[in-house]
Motif scaffolding. Structure first.
Motif, PDB file in Angstrom:
ATOM      1  N   VAL A   1       0.571   2.567  -6.958  1.00 52.61           N
ATOM      2  CA  VAL A   1       1.722   1.694  -6.702  1.00 52.61           C
ATOM      3  C   VAL A   1       2.809   1.960  -7.746  1.00 52.61           C
ATOM      4  O   VAL A   1       4.000   2.063  -7.409  1.00 52.61           O
ATOM      5  CB  VAL A   1       1.292   0.211  -6.695  1.00 52.61           C
ATOM      6  CG1 VAL A   1       2.507  -0.713  -6.700  1.00 52.61           C
ATOM      7  CG2 VAL A   1       0.400  -0.085  -5.494  1.00 52.61           C
ATOM      8  N   MET A   2       2.420   2.094  -9.010  1.00 49.54           N
ATOM      9  CA  MET A   2       3.388   2.365 -10.074  1.00 49.54           C
ATOM     10  C   MET A   2       4.074   3.709  -9.865  1.00 49.54           C
ATOM     11  O   MET A   2       5.295   3.836 -10.041  1.00 49.54           O
ATOM     12  CB  MET A   2       2.688   2.338 -11.432  1.00 49.54           C
ATOM     13  CG  MET A   2       2.171   0.978 -11.817  1.00 49.54           C
ATOM     14  SD  MET A   2       1.252   1.025 -13.355  1.00 49.54           S
ATOM     15  CE  MET A   2       2.622   1.114 -14.506  1.00 49.54           C
ATOM     16  N   ILE A   3       3.302   4.725  -9.505  1.00 42.99           N
ATOM     17  CA  ILE A   3       3.858   6.064  -9.286  1.00 42.99           C
ATOM     18  C   ILE A   3       4.827   6.051  -8.106  1.00 42.99           C
ATOM     19  O   ILE A   3       5.885   6.683  -8.150  1.00 42.99           O
ATOM     20  CB  ILE A   3       2.722   7.087  -9.085  1.00 42.99           C
ATOM     21  CG1 ILE A   3       1.973   7.293 -10.406  1.00 42.99           C
ATOM     22  CG2 ILE A   3       3.257   8.404  -8.533  1.00 42.99           C
ATOM     23  CD1 ILE A   3       0.673   8.060 -10.273  1.00 42.99           C
ATOM     24  N   THR A   4       4.486   5.307  -7.073  1.00 42.11           N
ATOM     25  CA  THR A   4       5.390   5.177  -5.930  1.00 42.11           C
ATOM     26  C   THR A   4       6.686   4.499  -6.361  1.00 42.11           C
ATOM     27  O   THR A   4       7.784   4.926  -5.990  1.00 42.11           O
ATOM     28  CB  THR A   4       4.713   4.369  -4.801  1.00 42.11           C
ATOM     29  OG1 THR A   4       3.526   5.061  -4.393  1.00 42.11           O
ATOM     30  CG2 THR A   4       5.630   4.188  -3.610  1.00 42.11           C
ATOM     31  N   ASP A   5       6.569   3.467  -7.176  1.00 41.28           N
ATOM     32  CA  ASP A   5       7.740   2.733  -7.646  1.00 41.28           C
ATOM     33  C   ASP A   5       8.624   3.575  -8.582  1.00 41.28           C
ATOM     34  O   ASP A   5       9.843   3.552  -8.467  1.00 41.28           O
ATOM     35  CB  ASP A   5       7.303   1.455  -8.361  1.00 41.28           C
ATOM     36  CG  ASP A   5       8.476   0.621  -8.820  1.00 41.28           C
ATOM     37  OD1 ASP A   5       9.272   0.202  -7.956  1.00 41.28           O
ATOM     38  OD2 ASP A   5       8.612   0.416 -10.044  1.00 41.28           O
ATOM     39  N   ASN A   6       8.003   4.332  -9.502  1.00 42.94           N
ATOM     40  CA  ASN A   6       8.826   5.086 -10.465  1.00 42.94           C
ATOM     41  C   ASN A   6       9.400   6.374  -9.883  1.00 42.94           C
ATOM     42  O   ASN A   6      10.280   6.983 -10.470  1.00 42.94           O
ATOM     43  CB  ASN A   6       8.079   5.346 -11.782  1.00 42.94           C
ATOM     44  CG  ASN A   6       6.997   6.402 -11.719  1.00 42.94           C
ATOM     45  OD1 ASN A   6       7.011   7.338 -10.920  1.00 42.94           O
ATOM     46  ND2 ASN A   6       6.024   6.267 -12.603  1.00 42.94           N
ATOM     47  N   GLN A   7       8.889   6.810  -8.745  1.00 43.02           N
ATOM     48  CA  GLN A   7       9.381   7.994  -8.034  1.00 43.02           C
ATOM     49  C   GLN A   7       9.385   9.250  -8.894  1.00 43.02           C
ATOM     50  O   GLN A   7      10.244  10.121  -8.760  1.00 43.02           O
ATOM     51  CB  GLN A   7      10.775   7.731  -7.461  1.00 43.02           C
ATOM     52  CG  GLN A   7      10.792   6.608  -6.460  1.00 43.02           C
ATOM     53  CD  GLN A   7      12.171   6.346  -5.881  1.00 43.02           C
ATOM     54  OE1 GLN A   7      13.130   7.043  -6.166  1.00 43.02           O
ATOM     55  NE2 GLN A   7      12.257   5.331  -5.054  1.00 43.02           N
ATOM     56  N   ARG A   8       8.407   9.353  -9.793  1.00 44.09           N
ATOM     57  CA  ARG A   8       8.296  10.514 -10.667  1.00 44.09           C
ATOM     58  C   ARG A   8       6.990  11.277 -10.466  1.00 44.09           C
ATOM     59  O   ARG A   8       6.757  12.285 -11.113  1.00 44.09           O
ATOM     60  CB  ARG A   8       8.414  10.097 -12.138  1.00 44.09           C
ATOM     61  CG  ARG A   8       9.737   9.501 -12.498  1.00 44.09           C
ATOM     62  CD  ARG A   8      10.833  10.533 -12.329  1.00 44.09           C
ATOM     63  NE  ARG A   8      12.141   9.924 -12.494  1.00 44.09           N
ATOM     64  CZ  ARG A   8      13.222  10.593 -12.772  1.00 44.09           C
ATOM     65  NH1 ARG A   8      13.181  11.893 -12.923  1.00 44.09           N
ATOM     66  NH2 ARG A   8      14.368   9.973 -12.888  1.00 44.09           N
ATOM     67  N   GLY A   9       6.112  10.763  -9.630  1.00 46.20           N
ATOM     68  CA  GLY A   9       4.884  11.475  -9.329  1.00 46.20           C
ATOM     69  C   GLY A   9       3.794  11.354 -10.365  1.00 46.20           C
ATOM     70  O   GLY A   9       2.744  11.974 -10.237  1.00 46.20           O
ATOM     71  N   ALA A  10       4.025  10.558 -11.413  1.00 44.81           N
ATOM     72  CA  ALA A  10       3.026  10.445 -12.476  1.00 44.81           C
ATOM     73  C   ALA A  10       3.277   9.190 -13.305  1.00 44.81           C
ATOM     74  O   ALA A  10       4.350   8.574 -13.220  1.00 44.81           O
ATOM     75  CB  ALA A  10       3.068  11.677 -13.377  1.00 44.81           C
ATOM     76  N   VAL A  11       2.294   8.865 -14.122  1.00 39.95           N
ATOM     77  CA  VAL A  11       2.396   7.755 -15.060  1.00 39.95           C
ATOM     78  C   VAL A  11       1.626   8.141 -16.320  1.00 39.95           C
ATOM     79  O   VAL A  11       0.593   8.804 -16.246  1.00 39.95           O
ATOM     80  CB  VAL A  11       1.863   6.448 -14.427  1.00 39.95           C
ATOM     81  CG1 VAL A  11       0.401   6.529 -14.098  1.00 39.95           C
ATOM     82  CG2 VAL A  11       2.168   5.242 -15.271  1.00 39.95           C
ATOM     83  N   ALA A  12       2.170   7.772 -17.485  1.00 41.17           N
ATOM     84  CA  ALA A  12       1.476   8.012 -18.751  1.00 41.17           C
ATOM     85  C   ALA A  12       0.405   6.944 -18.934  1.00 41.17           C
ATOM     86  O   ALA A  12       0.576   5.794 -18.518  1.00 41.17           O
ATOM     87  CB  ALA A  12       2.454   7.982 -19.917  1.00 41.17           C
TER      88      ALA A  12
END
Length: 120
Positions: free
Chosen positions: A24-35
């Motif tokens: 859900v976070m990756i979809t929201d940030n539209q960057r394809g990843a999360v740290a």
């Protein structure tokens, strides 16, 4: 150090976050990843939509913690190397986020690729 801007942009999450929550976070940030960090904001790695997809294909559930699939070999820069981000983006077109790591492996910031220059 204040990390609220990273959290607000859904660019960072705790290692106990579920695969579903990370997606859900990756979809929201539209960057394809999360740290991924621990409770003290010590950098643990990155999780991309590709790692999540592969984990699900291999039987992981959406409730599993992302600590099980974190990529500990993602591209990072140390604080004093921050100026090298554009070069790293040019060398690795698939990279959309570059964690900036400080002393004691604390995540200090994340440099984002300019989305208008993102190569697909």
């Amino acid at each position: 150090m204040n990390h609220s801007h990273l959290i607000a942009k859904n660019l960072v999450t705790n290692e106990n976050t579920s695969i579903h929550e990370a997606l859900v976070m990756i979809t929201d940030n539209q960057r394809g990843a999360v740290a991924v960090v621990d409770g003290d904001f010590i950098y643990r790695g990155m999780v991309s939509d590709g790692e999540i997809r592969r984990a699900l294909v291999h039987g992981a559930t959406q409730l599993a913690p992302i600590s099980k699939i974190v990529n500990m070999n993602a591209r990072t820069l140390r604080t004093h190397e921050r100026g090298e981000a554009e070069s790293l983006f040019a060398t690795y077109p698939e990279v959309t986020l570059i964690p900036i790591i400080g002393k004691e492996n604390i995540l200090e910031d994340i440099v984002m690729r300019d989305s208008s220059r993102r190569k697909i």
